[in-house]
Design a protein around this motif. Sequence first.
Motif, PDB file in Angstrom:
ATOM      1  N   ASN A  18       1.094  -1.264  -0.151  1.00 36.24           N
ATOM      2  CA  ASN A  18      -0.063  -0.072   0.109  1.00 36.24           C
ATOM      3  C   ASN A  18       0.847   1.428   0.025  1.00 36.24           C
ATOM      4  O   ASN A  18       0.726   2.226  -0.616  1.00 36.24           O
ATOM      5  CB  ASN A  18      -1.013   0.153   1.245  1.00 36.24           C
ATOM      6  N   ILE A  22       1.018   3.933  -2.852  1.00 36.26           N
ATOM      7  CA  ILE A  22       0.807   5.444  -2.699  1.00 36.26           C
ATOM      8  C   ILE A  22       1.985   6.528  -3.183  1.00 36.26           C
ATOM      9  O   ILE A  22       1.845   7.523  -3.756  1.00 36.26           O
ATOM     10  CB  ILE A  22       0.677   5.873  -1.008  1.00 36.26           C
ATOM     11  N   SER A  39      -6.641  13.620  -1.440  1.00 33.05           N
ATOM     12  CA  SER A  39      -7.785  12.468  -1.274  1.00 33.05           C
ATOM     13  C   SER A  39      -7.572  12.061  -2.560  1.00 33.05           C
ATOM     14  O   SER A  39      -7.956  10.945  -2.765  1.00 33.05           O
ATOM     15  CB  SER A  39      -8.918  13.342  -1.159  1.00 33.05           C
ATOM     16  N   ALA A  42      -5.023   9.357  -2.709  1.00 29.35           N
ATOM     17  CA  ALA A  42      -5.213   8.153  -1.925  1.00 29.35           C
ATOM     18  C   ALA A  42      -6.126   7.156  -2.954  1.00 29.35           C
ATOM     19  O   ALA A  42      -6.014   6.120  -2.935  1.00 29.35           O
ATOM     20  CB  ALA A  42      -5.969   8.442  -0.763  1.00 29.35           C
ATOM     21  N   LYS A  43      -7.375   8.039  -3.447  1.00 29.63           N
ATOM     22  CA  LYS A  43      -8.012   7.307  -4.408  1.00 29.63           C
ATOM     23  C   LYS A  43      -7.558   6.556  -5.590  1.00 29.63           C
ATOM     24  O   LYS A  43      -7.596   5.759  -5.760  1.00 29.63           O
ATOM     25  CB  LYS A  43      -9.225   8.244  -4.942  1.00 29.63           C
ATOM     26  N   GLN A  49      -8.608   6.706   3.192  1.00 30.05           N
ATOM     27  CA  GLN A  49      -8.392   7.832   3.929  1.00 30.05           C
ATOM     28  C   GLN A  49      -7.550   7.369   4.961  1.00 30.05           C
ATOM     29  O   GLN A  49      -6.311   8.116   5.385  1.00 30.05           O
ATOM     30  CB  GLN A  49      -9.230   8.737   4.402  1.00 30.05           C
ATOM     31  N   THR A  51      -5.802   4.613   5.803  1.00 30.87           N
ATOM     32  CA  THR A  51      -4.738   3.721   5.158  1.00 30.87           C
ATOM     33  C   THR A  51      -3.423   4.880   4.725  1.00 30.87           C
ATOM     34  O   THR A  51      -2.424   4.981   5.149  1.00 30.87           O
ATOM     35  CB  THR A  51      -5.016   2.949   4.118  1.00 30.87           C
ATOM     36  N   PHE A  52      -4.139   5.763   4.084  1.00 28.37           N
ATOM     37  CA  PHE A  52      -3.390   6.968   3.543  1.00 28.37           C
ATOM     38  C   PHE A  52      -2.821   7.776   4.819  1.00 28.37           C
ATOM     39  O   PHE A  52      -1.702   7.977   4.862  1.00 28.37           O
ATOM     40  CB  PHE A  52      -4.118   7.999   2.569  1.00 28.37           C
ATOM     41  N   TYR A  53      -3.567   8.275   5.647  1.00 25.53           N
ATOM     42  CA  TYR A  53      -3.011   9.053   6.734  1.00 25.53           C
ATOM     43  C   TYR A  53      -2.044   8.317   7.754  1.00 25.53           C
ATOM     44  O   TYR A  53      -1.356   8.834   8.540  1.00 25.53           O
ATOM     45  CB  TYR A  53      -4.265  10.006   7.172  1.00 25.53           C
TER      46      TYR A  53
END
Length: 194
Positions: A18, A22, A39, A42-43, A49, A51-53
């Motif tokens: 992941n 990213i 955003s 991430a999409k 969101q 996982t991204f943050y």
Amino acid sequence: MSQQPKKDTALRSDAQRNRERILRVATVELTLCADAPLSSIAKKAGVGQGTFYRNFPHREALVLEVYRYEMQQVADAACELLETRPPARALREWMDRLARFAMTKAGLADAIRLVTSAPGGPARPGPTPVMEAAGILLRACEDAGAIRPGVTPDDFFLAIAGLWQIDPHEDWEPRAGRLLDFVMDGLRVGAPGG
């Protein structure tokens, strides 16, 4: 008990994939637009969101990690090239990769300037892995008698500094190629094998 480590390893492996996804998406998006929405990144990376943050709690963390990631890719290419090519050819091909990085990442440079120029913002990371890679290539070339002795990574980067004067939005490849050929010619002058 023996199944727990496998599950933890699988989770860590998935989390690493992941993170890599990213970084790949962010590299493209930030190169195209310095203030690309997080955003959207991430999409496009196919992560939520959360996982991204969890990986990148703020824009600064993402931008600086993308920069480090890209610099490491360029640095890693040095040893890969030395494994399959004579040292002088490896150096020249690596110089092309470095030029491609410099020219195609102009938008990323804008993103880095945005996050590092803010009051209290993080410092811009230095080019240490790339300097080390240049040192490895230069030493291999010197040992092979392909370049003059005593050239340091600092000397090398001073010699190729013209790369950063080339407009990346124009047809940069012929100009960069000529500059790098000039640098290689200069490195060969005084080489014991030349």
